[in-house]
Scaffold this active site. Structure first.
Site, PDB file in Angstrom:
ATOM      1  N   LYS A   1     -83.940  36.690  -7.734  1.00  0.00           N
ATOM      2  CA  LYS A   1     -84.735  37.881  -7.406  1.00  0.00           C
ATOM      3  C   LYS A   1     -83.796  39.055  -7.185  1.00  0.00           C
ATOM      4  O   LYS A   1     -82.863  38.977  -6.385  1.00  0.00           O
ATOM      5  CB  LYS A   1     -85.535  37.619  -6.121  1.00  0.00           C
ATOM      6  CG  LYS A   1     -86.287  38.824  -5.576  1.00  0.00           C
ATOM      7  CD  LYS A   1     -87.518  39.152  -6.398  1.00  0.00           C
ATOM      8  CE  LYS A   1     -88.233  40.397  -5.873  1.00  0.00           C
ATOM      9  NZ  LYS A   1     -88.944  40.166  -4.622  1.00  0.00           N
TER      10      LYS A   1
ATOM     11  N   ASP B   1     -97.324  37.722  -3.119  1.00  0.00           N
ATOM     12  CA  ASP B   1     -96.450  38.587  -2.313  1.00  0.00           C
ATOM     13  C   ASP B   1     -96.910  38.600  -0.858  1.00  0.00           C
ATOM     14  O   ASP B   1     -96.736  39.590  -0.147  1.00  0.00           O
ATOM     15  CB  ASP B   1     -96.399  40.011  -2.874  1.00  0.00           C
ATOM     16  CG  ASP B   1     -95.267  40.839  -2.251  1.00  0.00           C
ATOM     17  OD1 ASP B   1     -94.336  40.247  -1.678  1.00  0.00           O
ATOM     18  OD2 ASP B   1     -95.333  42.079  -2.324  1.00  0.00           O
TER      19      ASP B   1
ATOM     20  N   HIS C   1     -87.973  43.215  -8.305  1.00  0.00           N
ATOM     21  CA  HIS C   1     -88.691  44.245  -7.550  1.00  0.00           C
ATOM     22  C   HIS C   1     -88.439  45.532  -8.322  1.00  0.00           C
ATOM     23  O   HIS C   1     -87.365  46.128  -8.228  1.00  0.00           O
ATOM     24  CB  HIS C   1     -88.207  44.355  -6.111  1.00  0.00           C
ATOM     25  CG  HIS C   1     -89.015  45.346  -5.328  1.00  0.00           C
ATOM     26  ND1 HIS C   1     -89.794  45.007  -4.253  1.00  0.00           N
ATOM     27  CD2 HIS C   1     -89.207  46.677  -5.508  1.00  0.00           C
ATOM     28  CE1 HIS C   1     -90.416  46.085  -3.792  1.00  0.00           C
ATOM     29  NE2 HIS C   1     -90.064  47.113  -4.537  1.00  0.00           N
TER      30      HIS C   1
ATOM     31  N   HIS D   1     -95.102  34.147  -6.087  1.00  0.00           N
ATOM     32  CA  HIS D   1     -94.327  35.119  -5.284  1.00  0.00           C
ATOM     33  C   HIS D   1     -94.819  35.061  -3.849  1.00  0.00           C
ATOM     34  O   HIS D   1     -95.898  35.560  -3.538  1.00  0.00           O
ATOM     35  CB  HIS D   1     -94.519  36.539  -5.840  1.00  0.00           C
ATOM     36  CG  HIS D   1     -93.652  37.575  -5.196  1.00  0.00           C
ATOM     37  ND1 HIS D   1     -92.828  38.412  -5.907  1.00  0.00           N
ATOM     38  CD2 HIS D   1     -93.466  37.911  -3.892  1.00  0.00           C
ATOM     39  CE1 HIS D   1     -92.188  39.221  -5.092  1.00  0.00           C
ATOM     40  NE2 HIS D   1     -92.560  38.952  -3.837  1.00  0.00           N
TER      41      HIS D   1
ATOM     42  N   HIS E   1     -95.181  41.722  -8.440  1.00  0.00           N
ATOM     43  CA  HIS E   1     -96.206  42.558  -7.794  1.00  0.00           C
ATOM     44  C   HIS E   1     -96.406  43.879  -8.543  1.00  0.00           C
ATOM     45  O   HIS E   1     -96.182  44.955  -7.993  1.00  0.00           O
ATOM     46  CB  HIS E   1     -95.895  42.805  -6.316  1.00  0.00           C
ATOM     47  CG  HIS E   1     -94.425  43.019  -5.994  1.00  0.00           C
ATOM     48  ND1 HIS E   1     -93.679  44.009  -6.577  1.00  0.00           N
ATOM     49  CD2 HIS E   1     -93.609  42.374  -5.147  1.00  0.00           C
ATOM     50  CE1 HIS E   1     -92.460  43.951  -6.104  1.00  0.00           C
ATOM     51  NE2 HIS E   1     -92.375  42.975  -5.234  1.00  0.00           N
TER      52      HIS E   1
ATOM     53  N   HIS F   1     -93.512  35.195   0.509  1.00  0.00           N
ATOM     54  CA  HIS F   1     -92.506  35.291   1.574  1.00  0.00           C
ATOM     55  C   HIS F   1     -92.895  34.300   2.657  1.00  0.00           C
ATOM     56  O   HIS F   1     -93.826  34.546   3.416  1.00  0.00           O
ATOM     57  CB  HIS F   1     -92.448  36.716   2.130  1.00  0.00           C
ATOM     58  CG  HIS F   1     -92.036  37.719   1.098  1.00  0.00           C
ATOM     59  ND1 HIS F   1     -90.718  38.035   0.855  1.00  0.00           N
ATOM     60  CD2 HIS F   1     -92.762  38.429   0.202  1.00  0.00           C
ATOM     61  CE1 HIS F   1     -90.652  38.920  -0.136  1.00  0.00           C
ATOM     62  NE2 HIS F   1     -91.884  39.178  -0.548  1.00  0.00           N
TER      63      HIS F   1
END
Lengths: 338, 338
Positions: free
Chosen positions: A99, A244, A136, A16, A172, A18
């Protein structure tokens, strides 16, 4: 017994991350590729990664900024407008996960999902083509400390039971409730971030306000944090590292309306090693960072290795205009580059 | 029935305010004196107000920056070094309360109290000379959401029982537990801030991070907030307004290590009126803002009046470099100056 001074692990995966796009991608991606052979790249850009075409374009941009030794594992964003056809085409294009963000729960989730159950045909298509549903897991509108547990109860648990062939990842995870849920459902796994192995709400608002410890889902109680640590070091087959890592330039954190996200990529393996070391289970770290995730995703294990050495170093205060997790702190392990 | 459009109240008191000193005092004090005839001025300056001499000096500085119509009610800071003699001299000098901060719980509390029960002779002296014990009721080291309830249980409740002649104020109550405690002990009252009638933890960390909603004790759950509102509007004899207005320049809020405090003085009566109005109990507001506190402190009620009108206005984003509570928002009531 002398303490272990060197730790050699199978090349890890980050399940995970970004990576952003444009200049920020170029600024931060090095911190990921130096430690991870593969990384599951989140699709919440502006505009988001929604389709097979977007997957191709974003993968090309990442590949352009990295080396062929790094493999970006692509995702699409599941919205209320996602269809089974979009899912199948994205899977063809190599997306391994879809996602789903509920509307409004975190950065760039204004176009998130409003009607979770209406997506059942999409979930079935994901199951049928072997695409992971990456969640999420927070219910908008619920009290911030209860949002994750609420979402698990309202959505994840019933979905996991009703579509046992769909593989689901609670991203997360921040609560004891998430760990319990993963235990109960063989088709559900979770990622745990390095920072959620350390932080509680006390680190965000318990002393001075710390925007650099602010992320979504918010860090919870000491008991939740301790359960996450126990789960991470337990060798559980469906619990694995997802950093994350979410870089925001400092002015977007230290402002009247601070962005959520912790930039932990620069210290990901080091901070995880410190936790495993503290519990004298360094021998289980490889499972958490390099094996459990790949097995859950049905991907081959990486070849190659990475080495960490016991070596004290101080984390920089600022990396490319972003403040990393543990900025200014001393860490006991230092990772070599892959 | 037509809605009430004008509200005339006895001139109010603010039973908890940070007026600061030096240039900040001059910059912010107007917002207090335009709405309050008297205000209990917190002693946590650097250096703090500790003795009779400090009381005289700080009172003179405040009087120098204000008009004779405004009466600052002085306090001293109770530390581990406070003695019964210091208490008696400060009372002679006109201090009406001694404020106790546990060590490290909030702004300028590094010299706070470590050994609460060792102060029993000081508490007895306060009882004997009629000085109120004003408490920042949080236990350091406890999880941030539980600190207030813990302190009430560990310290306030036993102290209230053991010294029934000592009058105690739990300052800036944030929890249902505080309201319950006040109910149980006839010698314990509490102040409630305007912002704690509105905020929950969701306003601080539930969306984007909002440093301007960050204060100590931290805003708690929706249930806690609702219990505070119920208590404030109930007409309870020992529950009264204390704004805890705590101005910090914007750069001290929007930074890596944000100061705790909400600058609510500029909108204190207006935001309180909105709450009482919403519950159709505007007729009870005078009790909360102008009577209950004075009676608990054993001081005469103010003469003179203040008028609020139903009039929509927008709160400025910035007042003297400080962002006020409700900045940029529209309020339905507007207070005239005293």
């Amino acid at each position: 017994m002398d303490p272990i001074t060197t730790l050699t692990l199978r090349a890890p995966d980050d399940w995970h991350v970004h990576l952003r796009d444009g200049p920020m991608l170029k600024a931060v991606v090095w911190h990921t590729i130096k430690q991870f052979r593969r990384a599951l790249v989140m699709p919440n850009l502006t505009p988001p990664v929604l389709t097979a075409d977007d997957v191709h374009a974003y993968r090309a941009e990442i590949q352009d900024a990295t080396f062929p030794t790094f493999e970006p594992l692509m995702t699409i964003k599941i919205t209320d407008r996602t269809t089974p056809e979009i899912v199948r085409a994205a899977r063809e294009a190599g997306a391994v996960a879809g996602k789903l963000y509920p509307e409004g729960v975190t950065t760039n989730s204004e176009d998130g999902v409003r009607s979770f159950w209406d997506l059942r045909p999409v979930f079935c298509a994901m199951r049928d083509c072997g695409m992971i549903l990456s969640l999420h897991a927070e219910t908008p509108g619920v009290f911030v400390m209860d949002r994750e547990a609420n979402f698990l109860h309202q959505y994840v648990s019933p979905l996991a039971v009703s579509l046992p062939g769909l593989r689901i990842v609670v991203e997360h995870a921040t609560s004891a409730a998430a760990v319990r849920l993963v235990d109960e459902h063989p088709n559900v796994g979770c990622t745990i971030t390095p920072h959620h192995l350390y932080l509680t709400l006390d680190d965000v608002v318990g002393g001075a306000l710390n925007p650099h410890a602010f992320c979504k889902p918010i860090a919870k109680t000491h008991r939740d944090r301790d359960e996450l640590v126990k789960a991470a070091i337990s060798g559980h087959p469906r619990i694995f590292l997802g950093t994350d890592s979410a870089p925001h330039v400092i002015v977007k954190k230290e402002c009247a309306s601070g962005c959520a996200g912790v930039f932990c990529a620069p210290v990901a393996l080091e901070t995880v090693a410190e936790v495993f070391d503290r519990h004298s289970v360094l021998h289980r770290m490889e499972h958490f960072v390099a094996e459990a995730g790949a097995k859950f995703y049905g991907l081959p294990l990486n070849t190659g290795q990475i080495t960490l050495r016991r070596e004290t170093w101080r984390v920089p205060e600022d990396l490319q205009g972003v403040r990393p997790f543990m900025a200014g702190k001393e860490l006991a392990w230092k990772s070599r580059s892959l």
